[in-house]
Design an enzyme around this catalytic site. Structure first.
Site, PDB file in Angstrom:
ATOM      1  NE  ARG A  92      65.882  30.279  23.699  1.00 38.71           N
ATOM      2  CZ  ARG A  92      65.117  29.498  24.458  1.00 38.71           C
ATOM      3  NH1 ARG A  92      65.637  28.506  25.143  1.00 38.71           N
ATOM      4  NH2 ARG A  92      63.817  29.718  24.520  1.00 38.71           N
ATOM      5  CE1 TYR A  93      69.515  32.207  19.820  1.00 39.53           C
ATOM      6  CE2 TYR A  93      67.313  32.805  20.541  1.00 39.53           C
ATOM      7  CZ  TYR A  93      68.163  31.932  19.894  1.00 39.53           C
ATOM      8  OH  TYR A  93      67.658  30.788  19.332  1.00 39.53           O
ATOM      9  NE  ARG A  96      67.253  36.772  18.677  1.00 42.46           N
ATOM     10  CZ  ARG A  96      68.535  36.461  18.426  1.00 42.46           C
ATOM     11  NH1 ARG A  96      69.514  37.315  18.717  1.00 42.46           N
ATOM     12  NH2 ARG A  96      68.842  35.287  17.916  1.00 42.46           N
ATOM     13  CB  CYS A 105      46.382  30.266  22.808  1.00 38.49           C
ATOM     14  SG  CYS A 105      48.067  30.093  23.403  1.00 38.49           S
ATOM     15  CB  CYS A 109      48.524  24.219  18.430  1.00 38.78           C
ATOM     16  SG  CYS A 109      48.054  25.895  17.935  1.00 38.78           S
ATOM     17  CB  CYS A 112      51.327  23.930  21.901  1.00 42.54           C
ATOM     18  SG  CYS A 112      52.028  25.352  22.744  1.00 42.54           S
ATOM     19  NE  ARG A 114      57.234  29.298  25.411  1.00 46.05           N
ATOM     20  CZ  ARG A 114      57.444  30.260  24.498  1.00 46.05           C
ATOM     21  NH1 ARG A 114      56.430  30.839  23.886  1.00 46.05           N
ATOM     22  NH2 ARG A 114      58.668  30.657  24.227  1.00 46.05           N
ATOM     23  CG  ASP A 274      59.976  22.679  19.448  1.00 43.73           C
ATOM     24  OD1 ASP A 274      61.164  22.665  19.074  1.00 43.73           O
ATOM     25  OD2 ASP A 274      59.244  23.684  19.363  1.00 43.73           O
ATOM     26  CG  ASP A 311      63.790  26.482  19.289  1.00 40.82           C
ATOM     27  OD1 ASP A 311      64.683  27.131  19.861  1.00 40.82           O
ATOM     28  OD2 ASP A 311      62.791  26.998  18.763  1.00 40.82           O
ATOM     29  CE  LYS A 318      63.228  29.950  16.643  1.00 49.16           C
ATOM     30  NZ  LYS A 318      63.381  30.528  17.988  1.00 49.16           N
TER      31      LYS A 318
END
Ligand code: SF4
Length: 347
Positions: A92-93, A96, A105, A109, A112, A114, A274, A311, A318
């Site tokens: 995205r950037y 990085r 996981c 959560c 989440c 995702r 999100d 985000d 972000k």
């Protein structure tokens, strides 16, 4: 509550542990069929069974409101797909990339972002896909930092982590490796000496970013797990998600940030939750988040101040979302008590 010896992975098991009433089993089984369930022994132990407002339960125990999807919610709320040139990479950037090495996981959560992509048995990158992802990084000298993400990369064995880290270490322009994880708090027993050594395998600058949302998560075992990283020369930062009924009051948020700093972990981001499907009951408004940031500014050390970020849906990255202490014309600045001052001061 006495801890079970294994991770709870079904609503039936949640009923057995009195985390949800059995009469709601059918309703919650529908939720669990859509969004995976996993609550580790360390987190079960923290939950006050029978307390509908328990901040740990709110993060991990299935809730019927997860079936309510709002029009603004999306299965890909931060737009990973639009910036994924090949499997396992989000770029995205410019400087990085995310390297999503596993889609499982230790816990699932309820908030989440995702949540439609992670789950048990989702596995990780195949050897061929991992090789292609590493080739992608190798071929782009502008990539300075690689963020191991998922899922949670620290569910992998020390042997597999060492393999990935060693291969990243061979890419000269990738100077920094960052690992995003919830494991040190939800399954601290996984942070063994071998796993810490695996992250050091490449001798690159390596950071571990802990995902933690409530001060109770930082148990003695979790603190000891984090200390293993810090003592080994791996700096830690923390990111938290602002969640209604979990950490949306100044005292809880301030205590979380202080406890992190006491553990030698620098608070990094406070994420506005999100627009993931079925999570409206856990989201605050941005105005509420800004009020919380104002409340902790000045009353808690500068070391305890995360940056409150959003985000932007669609994958636009972000952005810090305040609060802003400077007037639009730059002539008035507000202090932590809410008093306004001209800048420069009038003589
Ligand atoms: S550990 Fe992270 S990726 Fe996994 S369910 Fe929780 S928030 Fe999502």
């Amino acid at each position: 509550m006495k801890s079970p010896s294994v991770t709870l992975r079904s609503v039936d098991e949640l009923c057995d542990r009195a985390l949800v009433p059995r009469e709601r089993l059918d309703e919650l089984a529908t939720v669990a069929a859509r969004y995976a369930v996993a609550i580790t022994p360390a987190m079960v132990e923290l939950i006050e069974a029978g307390d509908p407002h328990d901040p740990i339960a709110r993060q991990f125990v299935s809730d019927a409101r997860e079936l309510e999807q709002h029009p603004e919610e999306s299965s890909d709320p931060i737009g990973d797909d639009a910036f994924s040139p090949i499997e396992g990479i989000v770029h995205r950037y410019p400087d990085r990339v995310l390297l999503k090495i596993v889609n499982a996981c230790a816990v699932y959560c309820r908030f989440c972002f995702r949540r439609e992509m992670v789950g048990p048995g989702r596995g990780g990158l195949s050897p061929a896909a991992l090789a292609a992802a590493l080739d992608y990084i190798q071929g782009r000298p502008q990539i300075w930092e690689v963020i191991l993400s998922g899922g949670d990369p620290l569910v992998l064995s020390a042997r597999r982590l060492k393999d990935v880290v060693s291969r990243l270490a061979a890419i000269a322009h990738a100077k920094v490796i960052r690992v995003h994880t919830r494991v040190p708090v939800v399954a601290p027993e996984r942070i063994t000496a071998a796993l810490v050594r695996a992250l050091r395998a490449g001798a690159k600058a390596t950071f571990v970013i802990l995902h933690v949302n409530h001060p109770r998560e930082l148990t003695g075992n979790a603190r000891a797990a984090c200390a293993r990283f810090v003592d080994a020369g791996i700096p830690m930062l923390a990111q938290s998600v602002l969640l209604r009924g979990v950490n949306d009051d100044p005292e809880t948020l301030g205590t979380l940030m202080r406890t992190l700093v006491e553990c030698r972990i620098k608070p990094y981001y406070l994420h506005h939750a999100d627009l993931a499907p079925g999570t409206a009951h856990l989201r605050t408004t941005i105005a509420e988040g800004q009020d919380l940031m104002r409340a902790i500014r000045g009353r808690y050390s500068g070391l305890c101040q995360p940056t409150y970020v959003l985000d932007i849906p669609g994958g636009h990255g972000k952005s810090p979302i305040g609060p802003n202490y400077l007037s639009d014309d730059g002539a008035v600045v507000e202090d932590f008590n809410g008093r306004r001052h001209r800048y420069p001061p009038r003589r």
